[in-house]
Design an enzyme around this catalytic site. Structure first.
Site, PDB file in Angstrom:
ATOM      1  N   ASN A 209       1.011  -1.501  -0.103  1.00 48.76           N
ATOM      2  CA  ASN A 209       0.164   0.099  -0.042  1.00 48.76           C
ATOM      3  C   ASN A 209       0.601   1.442   0.149  1.00 48.76           C
ATOM      4  O   ASN A 209       2.260   0.621  -0.463  1.00 48.76           O
ATOM      5  CB  ASN A 209      -0.977  -0.567   1.405  1.00 48.76           C
ATOM      6  CG  ASN A 209      -0.514  -0.274   2.368  1.00 48.76           C
ATOM      7  OD1 ASN A 209       0.199   0.356   2.683  1.00 48.76           O
ATOM      8  ND2 ASN A 209      -0.555  -1.277   3.095  1.00 48.76           N
ATOM      9  N   ASP A 280      -5.209  -6.164   5.286  1.00 49.57           N
ATOM     10  CA  ASP A 280      -5.258  -6.509   6.189  1.00 49.57           C
ATOM     11  C   ASP A 280      -5.451  -8.494   5.386  1.00 49.57           C
ATOM     12  O   ASP A 280      -6.327  -9.247   6.270  1.00 49.57           O
ATOM     13  CB  ASP A 280      -7.221  -6.349   6.089  1.00 49.57           C
ATOM     14  CG  ASP A 280      -6.957  -5.142   7.017  1.00 49.57           C
ATOM     15  OD1 ASP A 280      -6.891  -5.131   7.629  1.00 49.57           O
ATOM     16  OD2 ASP A 280      -8.095  -4.277   6.361  1.00 49.57           O
ATOM     17  N   LYS A 290       7.635 -18.084 -10.084  1.00 50.86           N
ATOM     18  CA  LYS A 290       7.640 -16.421 -10.595  1.00 50.86           C
ATOM     19  C   LYS A 290       6.475 -17.077 -11.775  1.00 50.86           C
ATOM     20  O   LYS A 290       6.900 -17.356 -12.254  1.00 50.86           O
ATOM     21  CB  LYS A 290       8.869 -16.114 -11.927  1.00 50.86           C
ATOM     22  CG  LYS A 290       8.457 -14.863 -12.029  1.00 50.86           C
ATOM     23  CD  LYS A 290       9.051 -13.302 -12.839  1.00 50.86           C
ATOM     24  CE  LYS A 290       8.640 -12.602 -13.357  1.00 50.86           C
ATOM     25  NZ  LYS A 290       9.197 -12.022 -14.791  1.00 50.86           N
ATOM     26  N   PRO A 308      -3.381 -11.467  10.733  1.00 51.39           N
ATOM     27  CA  PRO A 308      -3.877 -11.153  12.313  1.00 51.39           C
ATOM     28  C   PRO A 308      -4.001  -9.946  12.298  1.00 51.39           C
ATOM     29  O   PRO A 308      -3.321  -8.634  11.418  1.00 51.39           O
ATOM     30  CB  PRO A 308      -2.657 -12.214  12.940  1.00 51.39           C
ATOM     31  CG  PRO A 308      -1.333 -11.881  12.401  1.00 51.39           C
ATOM     32  CD  PRO A 308      -2.264 -11.789  10.522  1.00 51.39           C
ATOM     33  N   LYS A 340     -13.642   1.439  15.332  1.00 51.54           N
ATOM     34  CA  LYS A 340     -12.530   1.005  15.013  1.00 51.54           C
ATOM     35  C   LYS A 340     -11.632   1.473  16.648  1.00 51.54           C
ATOM     36  O   LYS A 340     -11.260  -0.106  17.391  1.00 51.54           O
ATOM     37  CB  LYS A 340     -11.053   1.647  14.153  1.00 51.54           C
ATOM     38  CG  LYS A 340     -10.671   1.031  14.046  1.00 51.54           C
ATOM     39  CD  LYS A 340      -9.946   1.278  12.212  1.00 51.54           C
ATOM     40  CE  LYS A 340     -10.707   1.561  11.155  1.00 51.54           C
ATOM     41  NZ  LYS A 340     -10.127   2.021   9.940  1.00 51.54           N
ATOM     42  N   LYS A 344     -11.448  -2.981  18.273  1.00 55.46           N
ATOM     43  CA  LYS A 344     -10.028  -3.479  18.713  1.00 55.46           C
ATOM     44  C   LYS A 344      -9.296  -3.110  20.436  1.00 55.46           C
ATOM     45  O   LYS A 344      -8.559  -3.369  20.471  1.00 55.46           O
ATOM     46  CB  LYS A 344      -9.250  -2.637  18.075  1.00 55.46           C
ATOM     47  CG  LYS A 344      -8.876  -2.625  16.709  1.00 55.46           C
ATOM     48  CD  LYS A 344      -8.258  -2.502  15.535  1.00 55.46           C
ATOM     49  CE  LYS A 344      -8.142  -2.824  14.396  1.00 55.46           C
ATOM     50  NZ  LYS A 344      -7.325  -3.132  13.486  1.00 55.46           N
TER      51      LYS A 344
HETATM   52  N1  CTP Z   1      -3.866  -2.753  12.572  1.00 51.15           N
HETATM   53  C1  CTP Z   1      -2.900  -4.451  12.508  1.00 51.15           C
HETATM   54  N2  CTP Z   1      -3.152  -5.091  12.049  1.00 51.15           N
HETATM   55  C2  CTP Z   1      -3.935  -5.757  10.400  1.00 51.15           C
HETATM   56  C3  CTP Z   1      -4.817  -3.889  10.638  1.00 51.15           C
HETATM   57  C4  CTP Z   1      -4.682  -2.931  11.191  1.00 51.15           C
HETATM   58  O1  CTP Z   1      -2.463  -3.593  13.785  1.00 51.15           O
HETATM   59  N3  CTP Z   1      -4.012  -6.438  10.454  1.00 51.15           N
HETATM   60  C5  CTP Z   1      -3.781  -1.331  12.989  1.00 51.15           C
HETATM   61  C6  CTP Z   1      -3.156  -0.493  11.693  1.00 51.15           C
HETATM   62  O2  CTP Z   1      -2.379   0.240  12.523  1.00 51.15           O
HETATM   63  C7  CTP Z   1      -3.997   0.892  12.776  1.00 51.15           C
HETATM   64  C8  CTP Z   1      -5.484   0.159  13.372  1.00 51.15           C
HETATM   65  O3  CTP Z   1      -5.235  -0.899  13.475  1.00 51.15           O
HETATM   66  O4  CTP Z   1      -3.555   1.469  13.833  1.00 51.15           O
HETATM   67  C9  CTP Z   1      -6.429   0.976  12.669  1.00 51.15           C
HETATM   68  O5  CTP Z   1      -5.701  -0.088  11.021  1.00 51.15           O
HETATM   69  P1  CTP Z   1      -7.230  -0.057   9.589  1.00 51.15           P
HETATM   70  O6  CTP Z   1      -6.934  -0.706   9.054  1.00 51.15           O
HETATM   71  O7  CTP Z   1      -7.368   1.359   9.620  1.00 51.15           O
HETATM   72  O8  CTP Z   1      -8.412  -0.904  10.830  1.00 51.15           O
HETATM   73  P2  CTP Z   1      -8.833  -2.152  10.109  1.00 51.15           P
HETATM   74  O9  CTP Z   1      -9.035  -2.743  11.024  1.00 51.15           O
HETATM   75  O10 CTP Z   1      -8.061  -2.707   9.263  1.00 51.15           O
HETATM   76  O11 CTP Z   1     -10.314  -1.621   9.149  1.00 51.15           O
HETATM   77  P3  CTP Z   1     -11.006  -0.916   8.206  1.00 51.15           P
HETATM   78  O12 CTP Z   1      -9.421  -1.307   7.143  1.00 51.15           O
HETATM   79  O13 CTP Z   1     -11.666  -1.846   7.520  1.00 51.15           O
HETATM   80  O14 CTP Z   1     -11.072   0.698   7.971  1.00 51.15           O
END
Ligand code: CTP
Length: 398
Positions: A209, A280, A290, A308, A340, A344
């Site tokens: 990303n 995610d 490859k 995770p 969120k 979390k």
């Molecule tokens: N985060 C994490 N591990 C993951 C996904 C996210 O530790 N697998 C943490 C990120 O570092 C951030 C927070 O969770 O501090 C929110 O991440 P974000 O990607 O915005 O949230 P998601 O839970 O993935 O929700 P979405 O993508 O649906 O907005």
């Protein structure tokens, strides 16, 4: 701009590293400092006063009898006007002088007459640094409460390699900024994640990303400046490691999860700041070879498996550190961030309006905790990081 309204008296003594002091003036000014430069006679053999005069935009002083200071007391006036006296480079001879309170030129007299903190960045040949007389002088100066910046180890102008070369201007600036930063997090251990993650499709392709890591690295730097022990788990990004920070490089979300959990087990941080943009999903069936684009072959299809959630897993531990999450949202920032935070189970969630924030040097942050929400207005990521660290420290004390 961490040195706005700070006036620094830079003393330059005789050594090849004097040329780096010119760069140092620039870097300190970039942080907002006003610079006065005083040179020893030996320093002027390496770099001319005109260089420092042009860079600082102010007169450069070399002579205790300089009549430009109105009452003829250059050794008092210049020192009193400064918030910090910084000697860079500081030669072995000059270390010896200040260790023994000698005052036989303007700069050494300024040091003896000072009522402000004094920092030195030693620069000398490795044998000079290791010499018992220098060791004694350094020990005396430590007792006197001087701030030592470096020296570093590495190649020396004389062709030898070892301890004694002047720290790089960036490191000196960092130490000066840290000197002026309140030690809000002294004695605390802070673990952070930053940057993107990379999920392999095959040995040469992957999914990642646009996270640059800038915000996470800025927060790690701000934590170190505030006196914390800092470890940073970084996804693939090309940023330099902030001084004083221990960095663990990782590639995938699962690597990042593994290191974070292991540091939670063995290092037990007081604070966990999860800034990384963690994927995610990972590719469930990455190819060991490859993928080839054979003629007529249908495009490969990818299957995904969930990664995770690192932040949620840290927050769910038996004795969790104080957890700070980040959320980059394209709309409804406050609602999503609030949701969120609850999902979390973290005490503090920091929202920013992404994804245009990725790679930029400035940002706006919204802090969401059990009290509600508050904003840290648009500023450089560096300044926001300092403000956020102060907010975290305030909540920790509370
Ligand atoms: N985060 C994490 N591990 C993951 C996904 C996210 O530790 N697998 C943490 C990120 O570092 C951030 C927070 O969770 O501090 C929110 O991440 P974000 O990607 O915005 O949230 P998601 O839970 O993935 O929700 P979405 O993508 O649906 O907005």
């Amino acid at each position: 701009m961490n040195l706005v309204n700070r006036r620094i008296l830079l003393g330059v003594t005789g050594g090849v590293a004097a040329y780096k002091a010119a760069e140092l003036v620039r870097r300190l000014q970039d942080q907002g400092a006003t610079m006065d430069v005083v040179m020893t006679e030996a320093a002027t053999r390496f770099v001319g006063t005109a260089t420092f005069q042009a860079l600082s935009g102010r007169p450069v002083y070399t002579d205790a009898w300089d009549t430009r200071v109105p009452n003829g007391m250059a050794h008092i006036e210049l020192g009193r006007a400064a918030d910090l006296l910084l000697i860079a480079p500081c030669s072995a001879d000059f270390l010896a002088k200040i260790a023994h309170g000698r005052a036989d030129d303007l700069l050494s007299t300024l040091c003896v007459a000072r009522n402000r903190p004094l920092a030195v960045a030693p620069a000398m040949n490795r044998e000079m640094w290791a010499n018992p007389a220098t060791r004694r002088n350094v020990a005396l100066l430590h007792e006197d409460g001087l701030v030592f910046i470096g020296p570093a180890a590495g190649d020396q102008a004389c062709g030898e390699t070892g301890d004694g070369r002047m720290s790089e201007p960036d490191e000196i600036v960092e130490a000066v900024v840290a000197h002026f930063t309140p030690r809000h997090l002294a004695g605390r251990r802070v673990l952070l994640t930053a940057g993107p993650t990379y999920e392999a499709i095959d040995p040469v392709r992957g999914i990642t990303n646009r996270s640059s890591g800038k915000m996470g690295f800025a927060i790690a730097r701000a934590c170190a400046r505030a006196g914390a022990d800092v470890e940073l788990v970084a996804g693939p990004c090309s940023l330099g490691t902030p001084p004083g920070v221990l960095r663990h490089d990782v590639i995938s979300a699962r690597d990042m999860h593994g290191i974070v959990m292991s540091r939670c087990d063995h290092w037990t941080p007081d604070v966990f700041v999860s800034v990384a943009a963690v994927a995610d999903w990972r590719v469930a069936n990455p190819s060991a070879r490859k993928l080839k684009k054979d003629a007529g072959q249908t495009p490969p299809s990818l299957e995904f498996a969930p990664n995770p959630d690192i932040l949620a897993d840290v927050a769910a531990r038996a004795n969790p550190p104080y957890c700070v999450g980040f959320a980059a949202e394209s709309e409804n920032l406050i609602e999503h961030a609030r949701d969120k935070r609850e999902r979390k189970r973290v005490p503090l969630l920091v929202g920013n309006i992404g994804p245009d924030t990725f790679g930029r040097d400035d940002n706006v942050l919204v802090l969401i905790d059990e009290q509600g929400s508050s904003e840290l207005p648009r500023a450089s990521k560096d300044d926001l990081a300092g403000a956020l660290v102060a907010e975290i420290a305030r909540r920790l004390k509370g």
